[in-house]
Design an enzyme around this catalytic site. Structure first.
Site, PDB file in Angstrom:
ATOM      1  N   LYS A 114       0.834  -1.207   0.000  1.00  0.00           N
ATOM      2  CA  LYS A 114       0.000   0.000   0.000  1.00  0.00           C
ATOM      3  C   LYS A 114       0.865   1.252   0.000  1.00  0.00           C
ATOM      4  CE  LYS A 114      -4.336  -1.536   2.057  1.00  0.00           C
ATOM      5  NZ  LYS A 114      -5.359  -1.228   3.073  1.00  0.00           N
ATOM      6  N   LYS A 197      -5.309  -9.726  -6.212  1.00  0.00           N
ATOM      7  CA  LYS A 197      -6.491 -10.154  -5.442  1.00  0.00           C
ATOM      8  C   LYS A 197      -7.642  -9.187  -5.678  1.00  0.00           C
ATOM      9  CE  LYS A 197      -5.790  -7.846  -1.089  1.00  0.00           C
ATOM     10  NZ  LYS A 197      -5.702  -7.779   0.333  1.00  0.00           N
ATOM     11  N   LYS A 200     -11.281  -3.996  -2.636  1.00  0.00           N
ATOM     12  CA  LYS A 200     -12.252  -2.916  -2.470  1.00  0.00           C
ATOM     13  C   LYS A 200     -11.785  -1.630  -3.083  1.00  0.00           C
ATOM     14  CE  LYS A 200     -14.066  -3.793   2.040  1.00  0.00           C
ATOM     15  NZ  LYS A 200     -13.569  -3.760   3.405  1.00  0.00           N
TER      16      LYS A 200
HETATM   17  P1  AMP Z   1     -10.952  -5.936   3.978  1.00  0.00           P
HETATM   18  O1  AMP Z   1     -11.717  -5.801   2.696  1.00  0.00           O
HETATM   19  O2  AMP Z   1      -9.497  -5.717   3.771  1.00  0.00           O
HETATM   20  O3  AMP Z   1     -11.541  -5.184   5.125  1.00  0.00           O
HETATM   21  O4  AMP Z   1     -11.057  -7.478   4.365  1.00  0.00           O
HETATM   22  C1  AMP Z   1     -12.128  -8.029   5.093  1.00  0.00           C
HETATM   23  C2  AMP Z   1     -12.058  -9.547   5.073  1.00  0.00           C
HETATM   24  O5  AMP Z   1     -12.230 -10.036   3.734  1.00  0.00           O
HETATM   25  C3  AMP Z   1     -10.727 -10.132   5.550  1.00  0.00           C
HETATM   26  O6  AMP Z   1     -10.995 -11.324   6.250  1.00  0.00           O
HETATM   27  C4  AMP Z   1      -9.991 -10.415   4.284  1.00  0.00           C
HETATM   28  O7  AMP Z   1      -9.037 -11.441   4.428  1.00  0.00           O
HETATM   29  C5  AMP Z   1     -11.128 -10.861   3.370  1.00  0.00           C
HETATM   30  N1  AMP Z   1     -10.788 -10.597   1.965  1.00  0.00           N
HETATM   31  C6  AMP Z   1     -10.534  -9.390   1.407  1.00  0.00           C
HETATM   32  N2  AMP Z   1     -10.254  -9.524   0.093  1.00  0.00           N
HETATM   33  C7  AMP Z   1     -10.341 -10.859  -0.185  1.00  0.00           C
HETATM   34  C8  AMP Z   1     -10.173 -11.648  -1.376  1.00  0.00           C
HETATM   35  N3  AMP Z   1      -9.883 -11.085  -2.548  1.00  0.00           N
HETATM   36  N4  AMP Z   1     -10.349 -12.972  -1.279  1.00  0.00           N
HETATM   37  C9  AMP Z   1     -10.671 -13.556  -0.099  1.00  0.00           C
HETATM   38  N5  AMP Z   1     -10.833 -12.881   1.048  1.00  0.00           N
HETATM   39  C10 AMP Z   1     -10.676 -11.547   1.022  1.00  0.00           C
END
Ligand code: AMP
Ligand code: TRP
Length: 330
Positions: A114, A197, A200
């Protein structure tokens, strides 16, 4: 009665909740909620580590709460709350900052990625410190297990290191938590770039499926998803795009990838993508509809979050006091 083991996890209220968040995290929480004592947080303090629109942020907090409920988390079984409303998170985070090491934080790949994107010089100190706040979230509840996607493994390893070091230096205080990372759905990749990956913060809406995309949009995005050369529908290393789509299929239906491969033996990418579009569109549609209904009553969502924060504090506060005492602040 035997005490249930405790689970803690969280999602940031930034950007659009996507299929990776659903398959890597929320869907697993829903499936295990009966077995555990559950704490699911909306980590708004973490979201502040990169710039956010203030007005957008409170809207997003409610949206995440609504998606949690719409996906099937039951507020009778799960404490659902907002991180900033339980100030013990920020307070424990400071204490743990004095236990975590600069060198450890410098090695976190999420920070390096990041910071590299925006320029390390202007990355916030909060972004650097993000994993310590995450450790505080988890240790504050003495959670035994943390269900997350694969991208959080390194942060959990650091949480374990911090817990062990604290226990060693100040006496047994924290449970050392275990990561819970499933094999299917733990790492959903971008639809247009299967080496990245699904994220968001992606500026390309075609790269992710939002949990709130209309069914037709879901079908269209899957139709346009990148595929690999060749025609076989198999999850091999030289087929990252198809492997990803197979993982999504299996994650949505609860099957194993080989079962899905067998079903599509001898069939083409077109057939497979058409079916996958249906599976995902139909799987997400009820969640989308229920989320929109819940968002019509923001006061009710706020009430639920306030009640959750109160319950969370009942666990968080005594644990913070105990940590103070151990460190000589009692
Ligand atoms: P975040 O969007 O970073 O707040 O992530 C929230 C949850 O979603 C965490 O448990 C991440 O590990 C999971 N997560 C985020 N992006 C992915 C992805 N592309 N594939 C699987 N899990 C994800
Ligand atoms: N860092 C996690 C992510 O981006 C979100 C998070 C914050 C979290 N605190 C947590 C996840 C505690 C599990 C437990 O995905």
């Amino acid at each position: 009665m035997e005490q249930k083991r405790r689970v803690f996890s969280g999602i940031q209220p930034s950007g659009n909740l996507h299929l990776g968040n659903y398959l890597g995290a929320i869907n697993n929480w829903v499936r295990m909620q009966e077995e555990y004592d559950n704490y699911f947080c909306i980590v708004d303090l973490h979201a502040l580590t990169v710039p956010q629109e203030p007005e957008e942020l409170s809207r997003k907090v409610r949206e995440v709460a609504a998606v949690y409920l719409a996906s099937g988390l039951d507020p009778e079984r799960c404490v659902i709350f907002r991180q900033s409303r339980v100030s013990e998170h920020a307070e424990l985070s400071w204490l743990l900052n004095c236990v975590a090491r600069y060198g450890e934080l410098s090695r976190m790949t999420q920070f390096k990625d990041k910071a590299q994107k925006g320029g390390a010089e202007v990355a916030s100190a909060g972004l650097f410190d993000y994993p310590v706040l995450m450790a505080a979230d988890i240790l504050l509840y003495n959670a035994h297990a943390v269900p997350v996607g694969e991208d959080q493994r390194q942060h959990l390893e650091l949480t374990r290191t911090i817990a062990r070091r604290f226990n060693h230096d100040y006496g047994e205080t924290f449970v050392v938590p275990e990561p819970m990372i499933l094999t299917t759905g733990a790492r959903v990749m971008s639809l247009d770039e299967p080496k990245e990956k699904m994220s968001k913060s992606s500026p390309r809406p075609g790269s992710y499926i939002s949990i709130l995309d209309e069914p037709d949009k879901v079908r269209k995005k899957i139709r346009r998803a990148k595929t690999d050369s060749g025609s076989e529908i198999i999850a091999t290393e030289d087929k990252p795009a198809i492997a990803n789509l197979l993982g999504v299929y299996a994650g949505m239906t609860g099957e194993k990838i080989p079962e899905v491969e067998r079903r599509y033996e001898g069939k083409g990418y077109g057939d497979f993508k058409k079916d996958l579009g249906e599976v995902v569109a139909e799987g997400l549609a009820p969640i989308r509809e229920r989320t929109l209904e819940l968002l019509d009553d923001p006061a009710e969502l706020d009430r639920l979050l306030d009640a959750g924060a109160e319950k969370a504090r009942e666990v968080a506060h005594p644990n913070l006091l105990r940590t103070w005492e151990r460190m000589g602040l009692g």
